[in-house]
Design a protein around this motif. Sequence first.
Motif, PDB file in Angstrom:
ATOM      1  N   GLU A   1       1.194  -1.072  -0.041  1.00 44.00           N
ATOM      2  CA  GLU A   1      -0.109  -0.371  -0.307  1.00 44.00           C
ATOM      3  C   GLU A   1       0.754   1.203   0.302  1.00 44.00           C
ATOM      4  O   GLU A   1       2.166   1.714   0.980  1.00 44.00           O
TER       5      GLU A   1
ATOM      6  N   VAL B   1       0.991   5.130   1.113  1.00 44.13           N
ATOM      7  CA  VAL B   1      -0.072   5.754   2.147  1.00 44.13           C
ATOM      8  C   VAL B   1       0.260   7.383   1.816  1.00 44.13           C
ATOM      9  O   VAL B   1       1.903   7.295   2.416  1.00 44.13           O
TER      10      VAL B   1
ATOM     11  N   CYS C   1      -0.988   7.753  -4.808  1.00 46.11           N
ATOM     12  CA  CYS C   1      -1.748   6.787  -2.962  1.00 46.11           C
ATOM     13  C   CYS C   1      -2.895   6.410  -3.027  1.00 46.11           C
ATOM     14  O   CYS C   1      -3.937   7.152  -3.441  1.00 46.11           O
ATOM     15  N   GLN C   2      -2.694   4.946  -1.881  1.00 42.36           N
ATOM     16  CA  GLN C   2      -4.029   5.051  -2.271  1.00 42.36           C
ATOM     17  C   GLN C   2      -4.739   5.503  -0.847  1.00 42.36           C
ATOM     18  O   GLN C   2      -6.109   5.327  -0.502  1.00 42.36           O
ATOM     19  N   ARG C   3      -4.174   5.066   0.154  1.00 37.98           N
ATOM     20  CA  ARG C   3      -4.591   6.743   1.053  1.00 37.98           C
ATOM     21  C   ARG C   3      -4.236   7.827   1.489  1.00 37.98           C
ATOM     22  O   ARG C   3      -3.213   8.321   1.561  1.00 37.98           O
TER      23      ARG C   3
ATOM     24  N   GLU D   1      -8.499  12.714   6.910  1.00 39.27           N
ATOM     25  CA  GLU D   1      -7.813  10.727   5.935  1.00 39.27           C
ATOM     26  C   GLU D   1      -8.996  10.311   5.142  1.00 39.27           C
ATOM     27  O   GLU D   1     -10.393  10.877   4.635  1.00 39.27           O
ATOM     28  N   PHE D   2      -8.136  10.371   3.576  1.00 40.11           N
ATOM     29  CA  PHE D   2      -9.002   9.892   2.183  1.00 40.11           C
ATOM     30  C   PHE D   2      -8.521   8.784   1.809  1.00 40.11           C
ATOM     31  O   PHE D   2      -7.097   8.665   2.059  1.00 40.11           O
ATOM     32  N   ALA D   3      -9.658   8.093   1.191  1.00 38.26           N
ATOM     33  CA  ALA D   3      -9.536   7.339   0.490  1.00 38.26           C
ATOM     34  C   ALA D   3      -9.605   6.883  -1.194  1.00 38.26           C
ATOM     35  O   ALA D   3     -10.092   8.254  -1.723  1.00 38.26           O
ATOM     36  N   ASN D   4      -9.777   6.214  -1.430  1.00 37.39           N
ATOM     37  CA  ASN D   4      -9.963   6.688  -3.200  1.00 37.39           C
ATOM     38  C   ASN D   4     -11.508   6.184  -3.237  1.00 37.39           C
ATOM     39  O   ASN D   4     -12.084   5.210  -3.394  1.00 37.39           O
ATOM     40  N   GLN D   5     -12.294   7.039  -2.169  1.00 41.73           N
ATOM     41  CA  GLN D   5     -13.330   7.014  -2.614  1.00 41.73           C
ATOM     42  C   GLN D   5     -13.837   8.629  -1.957  1.00 41.73           C
ATOM     43  O   GLN D   5     -12.662   8.975  -1.637  1.00 41.73           O
TER      44      GLN D   5
ATOM     45  N   PRO E   1     -14.642  11.371   2.416  1.00 42.57           N
ATOM     46  CA  PRO E   1     -12.896  11.167   3.499  1.00 42.57           C
ATOM     47  C   PRO E   1     -13.848  10.053   4.539  1.00 42.57           C
ATOM     48  O   PRO E   1     -14.680  10.707   4.787  1.00 42.57           O
ATOM     49  N   ILE E   2     -12.825   9.554   5.114  1.00 48.23           N
ATOM     50  CA  ILE E   2     -13.537   8.605   6.264  1.00 48.23           C
ATOM     51  C   ILE E   2     -13.466   9.483   7.950  1.00 48.23           C
ATOM     52  O   ILE E   2     -13.390   9.043   8.287  1.00 48.23           O
TER      53      ILE E   2
END
Length: 241
Positions: free
Chosen positions: A27, A29, A199-201, A213-217, A220-221
Amino acid sequence: MLEAINLTKRYDRKVLDGLSFSVQAGEIVGIVGKSGSGKSTLLRLLNLIETPDSGELLFDGKKIDTSNKKHLLRAQQEIGMIFQNYNLLHNRTVFENVYLPLKLMGKSADMVLEMLSFVGMEDKAHIYPAKLSGGEKQRVAIARALIREPKILLCDEPTSALDEDTKADVLALLQKVQQTFQPAVVFVSHELSAVRQICQRVFVLEDAVFEAEFANQPQPIVRIESSYVNKVERSLLHDDQ
Ligand SMILES: Nc1ncnc2c1ncn2[C@@H]1O[C@H](COP(=O)(O)OP(=O)(O)OP(=O)(O)O)[C@@H](O)[C@H]1O
């Protein structure tokens, strides 16, 4: 693979305040933050050259005991690092630069040419760094970081000194590293376009904490409202930076 729990570091003020995150093998990050937000301090903790005031680091679920020199040395051998300014030794050839980490462990140079070939630098093995372009120097630095087959790769602004085309080449090489060796990669940068690309996150470091915190969506988390968090979000979601 890499887990940070509640890392806190204070100099004249608290620079990092209870940071927790983990990075899995394979991963990438990203850690982004404005100048002075504590990115380099965090990398020095992850690189085990400084100790946190409190908190813990775990590699593969095992706590790093920084008071035990043997244990610390073994853990440091699991880490590779690349820098904005490459940090190559100028009085050593490309080959010697890449061999050095193995030499210090008393190992043979068998893997060096193979690693240089992986980063596309086998033709320049006997050249000194002064004769290389920035992108070539970073390729050599990546080979040096990988030569001990680290489980963790720390990247400190690795493309910030490069022009756009070379940047793209180095990012593509880092993606090849990810696919081939599957290290846990921490990619620290203020370049949001580079972070978006590989980056994946992504964690946003501001005021000593992770404000988002951001992800591939799309969502944000975690997210605190701030102009910098908004800027990162726009960049990650809308491709406008
Ligand atoms: N060894 C040190 N002693 C005292 N203060 C320090 C030390 N290292 C860093 N700091 C302070 O900690 C804060 C965070 O610094 P750090 O270099 O980690 O930020 P950064 O996000 O990497 O910045 P930049 O993007 O400009 O490199 C700054 O206020 C800096 O002055």
